[in-house]
Design a protein around this motif. Sequence first.
Motif, PDB file in Angstrom:
ATOM      1  N   SER A 202       0.827  -1.212   0.000  1.00  0.00           N
ATOM      2  CA  SER A 202       0.000   0.000   0.000  1.00  0.00           C
ATOM      3  C   SER A 202       0.862   1.264   0.000  1.00  0.00           C
ATOM      4  O   SER A 202       0.455   2.304  -0.528  1.00  0.00           O
ATOM      5  CB  SER A 202      -0.950   0.000   1.198  1.00  0.00           C
ATOM      6  N   ASP A 203       2.064   1.185   0.583  1.00  0.00           N
ATOM      7  CA  ASP A 203       2.975   2.333   0.554  1.00  0.00           C
ATOM      8  C   ASP A 203       3.476   2.576  -0.865  1.00  0.00           C
ATOM      9  O   ASP A 203       3.582   3.725  -1.309  1.00  0.00           O
ATOM     10  CB  ASP A 203       4.162   2.098   1.498  1.00  0.00           C
ATOM     11  N   ALA A 204       3.782   1.500  -1.567  1.00  0.00           N
ATOM     12  CA  ALA A 204       4.218   1.633  -2.962  1.00  0.00           C
ATOM     13  C   ALA A 204       3.102   2.231  -3.815  1.00  0.00           C
ATOM     14  O   ALA A 204       3.343   3.085  -4.682  1.00  0.00           O
ATOM     15  CB  ALA A 204       4.638   0.272  -3.510  1.00  0.00           C
ATOM     16  N   GLU A 205       1.883   1.808  -3.556  1.00  0.00           N
ATOM     17  CA  GLU A 205       0.753   2.313  -4.325  1.00  0.00           C
ATOM     18  C   GLU A 205       0.478   3.781  -4.008  1.00  0.00           C
ATOM     19  O   GLU A 205       0.142   4.568  -4.895  1.00  0.00           O
ATOM     20  CB  GLU A 205      -0.472   1.446  -4.063  1.00  0.00           C
ATOM     21  N   ALA A 206       0.629   4.169  -2.744  1.00  0.00           N
ATOM     22  CA  ALA A 206       0.457   5.579  -2.366  1.00  0.00           C
ATOM     23  C   ALA A 206       1.496   6.451  -3.060  1.00  0.00           C
ATOM     24  O   ALA A 206       1.205   7.577  -3.495  1.00  0.00           O
ATOM     25  CB  ALA A 206       0.559   5.726  -0.849  1.00  0.00           C
ATOM     26  N   PHE A 207       2.707   5.935  -3.166  1.00  0.00           N
ATOM     27  CA  PHE A 207       3.780   6.642  -3.868  1.00  0.00           C
ATOM     28  C   PHE A 207       3.404   6.845  -5.336  1.00  0.00           C
ATOM     29  O   PHE A 207       3.551   7.943  -5.883  1.00  0.00           O
ATOM     30  CB  PHE A 207       5.065   5.823  -3.738  1.00  0.00           C
ATOM     31  N   LYS A 208       2.898   5.802  -5.959  1.00  0.00           N
ATOM     32  CA  LYS A 208       2.525   5.911  -7.367  1.00  0.00           C
ATOM     33  C   LYS A 208       1.370   6.891  -7.558  1.00  0.00           C
ATOM     34  O   LYS A 208       1.387   7.698  -8.495  1.00  0.00           O
ATOM     35  CB  LYS A 208       2.151   4.536  -7.929  1.00  0.00           C
ATOM     36  N   ARG A 209       0.384   6.850  -6.679  1.00  0.00           N
ATOM     37  CA  ARG A 209      -0.739   7.784  -6.797  1.00  0.00           C
ATOM     38  C   ARG A 209      -0.276   9.232  -6.667  1.00  0.00           C
ATOM     39  O   ARG A 209      -0.744  10.123  -7.379  1.00  0.00           O
ATOM     40  CB  ARG A 209      -1.796   7.493  -5.725  1.00  0.00           C
ATOM     41  N   ALA A 210       0.669   9.476  -5.758  1.00  0.00           N
ATOM     42  CA  ALA A 210       1.142  10.841  -5.523  1.00  0.00           C
ATOM     43  C   ALA A 210       1.859  11.421  -6.741  1.00  0.00           C
ATOM     44  O   ALA A 210       1.917  12.647  -6.905  1.00  0.00           O
ATOM     45  CB  ALA A 210       2.073  10.861  -4.314  1.00  0.00           C
ATOM     46  N   LEU A 211       2.395  10.549  -7.597  1.00  0.00           N
ATOM     47  CA  LEU A 211       3.176  11.017  -8.755  1.00  0.00           C
ATOM     48  C   LEU A 211       2.444  10.829 -10.080  1.00  0.00           C
ATOM     49  O   LEU A 211       3.009  11.105 -11.137  1.00  0.00           O
ATOM     50  CB  LEU A 211       4.517  10.286  -8.806  1.00  0.00           C
ATOM     51  N   GLU A 212       1.197  10.394 -10.016  1.00  0.00           N
ATOM     52  CA  GLU A 212       0.443  10.127 -11.241  1.00  0.00           C
ATOM     53  C   GLU A 212       0.357  11.389 -12.103  1.00  0.00           C
ATOM     54  O   GLU A 212       0.020  12.476 -11.632  1.00  0.00           O
ATOM     55  CB  GLU A 212      -0.965   9.639 -10.890  1.00  0.00           C
ATOM     56  N   GLY A 213       0.715  11.235 -13.365  1.00  0.00           N
ATOM     57  CA  GLY A 213       0.687  12.362 -14.289  1.00  0.00           C
ATOM     58  C   GLY A 213       1.908  13.265 -14.204  1.00  0.00           C
ATOM     59  O   GLY A 213       2.020  14.245 -14.937  1.00  0.00           O
ATOM     60  N   LYS A 214       2.833  12.930 -13.301  1.00  0.00           N
ATOM     61  CA  LYS A 214       4.028  13.764 -13.101  1.00  0.00           C
ATOM     62  C   LYS A 214       5.314  12.998 -13.439  1.00  0.00           C
ATOM     63  O   LYS A 214       6.153  13.490 -14.187  1.00  0.00           O
ATOM     64  CB  LYS A 214       4.087  14.261 -11.658  1.00  0.00           C
ATOM     65  N   ILE A 215       5.464  11.823 -12.859  1.00  0.00           N
ATOM     66  CA  ILE A 215       6.639  10.993 -13.092  1.00  0.00           C
ATOM     67  C   ILE A 215       6.174   9.547 -13.251  1.00  0.00           C
ATOM     68  O   ILE A 215       5.292   9.080 -12.516  1.00  0.00           O
ATOM     69  CB  ILE A 215       7.643  11.104 -11.918  1.00  0.00           C
ATOM     70  N   ARG A 216       6.773   8.862 -14.202  1.00  0.00           N
ATOM     71  CA  ARG A 216       6.448   7.453 -14.410  1.00  0.00           C
ATOM     72  C   ARG A 216       6.924   6.640 -13.206  1.00  0.00           C
ATOM     73  O   ARG A 216       8.076   6.742 -12.783  1.00  0.00           O
ATOM     74  CB  ARG A 216       7.140   6.948 -15.677  1.00  0.00           C
ATOM     75  N   VAL A 217       6.034   5.842 -12.654  1.00  0.00           N
ATOM     76  CA  VAL A 217       6.362   4.971 -11.521  1.00  0.00           C
ATOM     77  C   VAL A 217       6.061   3.539 -11.912  1.00  0.00           C
ATOM     78  O   VAL A 217       4.989   3.235 -12.448  1.00  0.00           O
ATOM     79  CB  VAL A 217       5.545   5.354 -10.263  1.00  0.00           C
ATOM     80  N   GLU A 218       7.022   2.662 -11.638  1.00  0.00           N
ATOM     81  CA  GLU A 218       6.825   1.229 -11.857  1.00  0.00           C
ATOM     82  C   GLU A 218       6.966   0.512 -10.521  1.00  0.00           C
ATOM     83  O   GLU A 218       7.943   0.731  -9.802  1.00  0.00           O
ATOM     84  CB  GLU A 218       7.842   0.676 -12.854  1.00  0.00           C
ATOM     85  N   ILE A 219       5.996  -0.321 -10.192  1.00  0.00           N
ATOM     86  CA  ILE A 219       6.063  -1.127  -8.977  1.00  0.00           C
ATOM     87  C   ILE A 219       6.506  -2.540  -9.384  1.00  0.00           C
ATOM     88  O   ILE A 219       5.826  -3.207 -10.161  1.00  0.00           O
ATOM     89  CB  ILE A 219       4.697  -1.181  -8.267  1.00  0.00           C
ATOM     90  N   LEU A 220       7.656  -2.955  -8.873  1.00  0.00           N
ATOM     91  CA  LEU A 220       8.206  -4.254  -9.239  1.00  0.00           C
ATOM     92  C   LEU A 220       7.798  -5.326  -8.229  1.00  0.00           C
ATOM     93  O   LEU A 220       7.846  -5.091  -7.026  1.00  0.00           O
ATOM     94  CB  LEU A 220       9.731  -4.187  -9.336  1.00  0.00           C
ATOM     95  N   GLU A 221       7.430  -6.476  -8.724  1.00  0.00           N
ATOM     96  CA  GLU A 221       6.900  -7.561  -7.876  1.00  0.00           C
ATOM     97  C   GLU A 221       7.909  -8.091  -6.879  1.00  0.00           C
ATOM     98  O   GLU A 221       7.572  -8.404  -5.751  1.00  0.00           O
ATOM     99  CB  GLU A 221       6.453  -8.733  -8.756  1.00  0.00           C
ATOM    100  N   GLY A 222       9.116  -8.254  -7.276  1.00  0.00           N
ATOM    101  CA  GLY A 222      10.103  -8.918  -6.433  1.00  0.00           C
ATOM    102  C   GLY A 222      10.176 -10.403  -6.743  1.00  0.00           C
ATOM    103  O   GLY A 222       9.272 -10.969  -7.359  1.00  0.00           O
ATOM    104  N   TRP A 223      11.228 -11.048  -6.311  1.00  0.00           N
ATOM    105  CA  TRP A 223      11.456 -12.462  -6.579  1.00  0.00           C
ATOM    106  C   TRP A 223      10.563 -13.326  -5.694  1.00  0.00           C
ATOM    107  O   TRP A 223      10.228 -12.975  -4.596  1.00  0.00           O
ATOM    108  CB  TRP A 223      12.910 -12.826  -6.332  1.00  0.00           C
TER     109      TRP A 223
END
Length: 223
Positions: A202-223
């Motif tokens: 949820s922290d990663a998603e909050a980060f992406k929402r905060a930057l939507e339309g400003k900076i490209r954000v990719e959330i990586l799944e992890g191994w």
Amino acid sequence: MVRFLRVKALEFEGIVIERIRHAGFRLSSGGVTVYIDPFNVPRSTHDGDVVICTHDHYDHCSPEDVRKVARKDAVIVASVNCESKVKKLGFEYKLLKPGEAVLIRGVEVKAVPAYNVGKRFHTRDYQGIGVVVKLAGVSVYHAGDTDFIPEMEKLKGVVDVALLPVSGVYVMDASEAARAALAITPKVAIPMHYGEIVGSASDAEAFKRALEGKIRVEILEGW
């Protein structure tokens, strides 16, 4: 709540970026592989040419995990406070303070400041580092354990990909990390430092929402 798409790996301008777990990453291009802060690595790979540890805390400088990912001839690059750990590993190693840099097998690793503001976990004199890794012409910034600090302004326009902690407590939270991303202006930002010890998706998603339309954000799944 919207659940953002996660990708297993990001291919960006000739390099492949994978998130392992927590703040651990694997960067690869042209047969050269770099690991940063490997932790809780689920399988041995023994393919790392360069393994970087940003500071001596167990979740960033884990001898067991370094051994899992490093080739026999790997070079370990670490902050000076990791010396007691890395010198026992048997690999060639280089220790860096903020402002210092090293070139290994065509990979440039530059140490930059990383510290807390108003927290006691990672003080400025502790000498933990973030790193800017230049691989195949692409500059990847791994912030290490840090808050949003003034030195990040110097990275504006010079970082292609920024790996930023978002979990709060010991590091920036999602809103601070978004401010850091806006100061750095990378082409892509990737959240990290969540899902193992502190913080969650949820922290990663909050980060992406905060930057939507400003900076490209990719959330990586992890191994």
